[in-house]
Design a protein around this motif. Structure first.
Motif, PDB file in Angstrom:
ATOM      1  N   GLU A  33      38.519  29.545  -2.297  1.00 28.89           N
ATOM      2  CA  GLU A  33      37.073  29.438  -2.555  1.00 28.89           C
ATOM      3  C   GLU A  33      36.813  28.850  -3.939  1.00 28.89           C
ATOM      4  O   GLU A  33      35.936  27.993  -4.104  1.00 28.89           O
ATOM      5  CB  GLU A  33      36.422  30.817  -2.446  1.00 28.89           C
ATOM      6  N   ALA A  34      37.570  29.278  -4.940  1.00 35.49           N
ATOM      7  CA  ALA A  34      37.387  28.762  -6.300  1.00 35.49           C
ATOM      8  C   ALA A  34      37.709  27.267  -6.361  1.00 35.49           C
ATOM      9  O   ALA A  34      37.004  26.505  -7.021  1.00 35.49           O
ATOM     10  CB  ALA A  34      38.262  29.539  -7.279  1.00 35.49           C
ATOM     11  N   ARG A  35      38.778  26.859  -5.672  1.00 36.33           N
ATOM     12  CA  ARG A  35      39.125  25.434  -5.665  1.00 36.33           C
ATOM     13  C   ARG A  35      38.038  24.608  -4.990  1.00 36.33           C
ATOM     14  O   ARG A  35      37.715  23.510  -5.430  1.00 36.33           O
ATOM     15  CB  ARG A  35      40.472  25.206  -4.978  1.00 36.33           C
ATOM     16  N   GLN A  40      33.512  20.805  -5.670  1.00 30.60           N
ATOM     17  CA  GLN A  40      32.092  20.488  -5.498  1.00 30.60           C
ATOM     18  C   GLN A  40      31.442  20.188  -6.852  1.00 30.60           C
ATOM     19  O   GLN A  40      30.677  19.225  -6.974  1.00 30.60           O
ATOM     20  CB  GLN A  40      31.385  21.661  -4.823  1.00 30.60           C
ATOM     21  N   ILE A  41      31.753  20.970  -7.863  1.00 33.31           N
ATOM     22  CA  ILE A  41      31.202  20.745  -9.200  1.00 33.31           C
ATOM     23  C   ILE A  41      31.688  19.412  -9.752  1.00 33.31           C
ATOM     24  O   ILE A  41      30.904  18.662 -10.346  1.00 33.31           O
ATOM     25  CB  ILE A  41      31.578  21.918 -10.138  1.00 33.31           C
ATOM     26  N   GLU A  42      32.955  19.090  -9.545  1.00 32.03           N
ATOM     27  CA  GLU A  42      33.482  17.805 -10.014  1.00 32.03           C
ATOM     28  C   GLU A  42      32.788  16.631  -9.331  1.00 32.03           C
ATOM     29  O   GLU A  42      32.503  15.613  -9.962  1.00 32.03           O
ATOM     30  CB  GLU A  42      34.992  17.741  -9.790  1.00 32.03           C
ATOM     31  N   ARG A  43      32.510  16.770  -8.022  1.00 26.52           N
ATOM     32  CA  ARG A  43      31.798  15.690  -7.309  1.00 26.52           C
ATOM     33  C   ARG A  43      30.391  15.506  -7.876  1.00 26.52           C
ATOM     34  O   ARG A  43      29.928  14.381  -8.041  1.00 26.52           O
ATOM     35  CB  ARG A  43      31.727  15.996  -5.817  1.00 26.52           C
ATOM     36  N   LEU A  44      29.716  16.601  -8.172  1.00 24.51           N
ATOM     37  CA  LEU A  44      28.374  16.497  -8.744  1.00 24.51           C
ATOM     38  C   LEU A  44      28.421  15.886 -10.145  1.00 24.51           C
ATOM     39  O   LEU A  44      27.583  15.062 -10.491  1.00 24.51           O
ATOM     40  CB  LEU A  44      27.697  17.870  -8.792  1.00 24.51           C
ATOM     41  N   GLU A  61      21.740  21.762 -14.568  1.00 18.67           N
ATOM     42  CA  GLU A  61      21.769  22.798 -13.544  1.00 18.67           C
ATOM     43  C   GLU A  61      23.152  22.954 -12.897  1.00 18.67           C
ATOM     44  O   GLU A  61      23.401  23.904 -12.161  1.00 18.67           O
ATOM     45  CB  GLU A  61      20.747  22.513 -12.451  1.00 18.67           C
ATOM     46  N   ILE A  62      24.039  22.019 -13.206  1.00 19.84           N
ATOM     47  CA  ILE A  62      25.397  22.083 -12.652  1.00 19.84           C
ATOM     48  C   ILE A  62      26.201  23.065 -13.494  1.00 19.84           C
ATOM     49  O   ILE A  62      26.261  22.929 -14.719  1.00 19.84           O
ATOM     50  CB  ILE A  62      26.068  20.688 -12.677  1.00 19.84           C
ATOM     51  N   PRO A  63      26.819  24.054 -12.871  1.00 19.40           N
ATOM     52  CA  PRO A  63      27.624  25.018 -13.633  1.00 19.40           C
ATOM     53  C   PRO A  63      28.790  24.346 -14.337  1.00 19.40           C
ATOM     54  O   PRO A  63      29.305  23.327 -13.885  1.00 19.40           O
ATOM     55  CB  PRO A  63      28.162  25.988 -12.576  1.00 19.40           C
TER      56      PRO A  63
END
Length: 64
Positions: A33-35, A40-44, A61-63
């Motif tokens: 789940e963490a990966r 997802q964060i890297e794509r954003l 807003e991106i963590p």
């Protein structure tokens, strides 16, 4: 009169193994789940501000 033992053999070992297996499975699920979240964060973060705006997201807003 003969007494019969009805206890399951190795119950303690079996329970210990099940606890270890459960802990490993939960740890692996958390890792996966963490990966996924990291990907997802890297794509954003790779998107431009204009692309993020189209998605209704601001960069702050991106963590992190």
């Amino acid at each position: 009169m003969t007494a019969l033992a009805t206890a399951k053999p190795n119950t303690g070992i079996r329970t210990t193994f099940e606890r270890i297996w459960t802990a490993l499975a939960q740890g692996f699920a958390a890792y996966v789940e963490a990966r996924s979240r990291t990907a997802q964060i890297e794509r954003l973060n790779a998107k431009s501000d204009a692309e993020l705006a189209k998605l209704g997201i601001k960069r702050d807003e991106i963590p992190r």
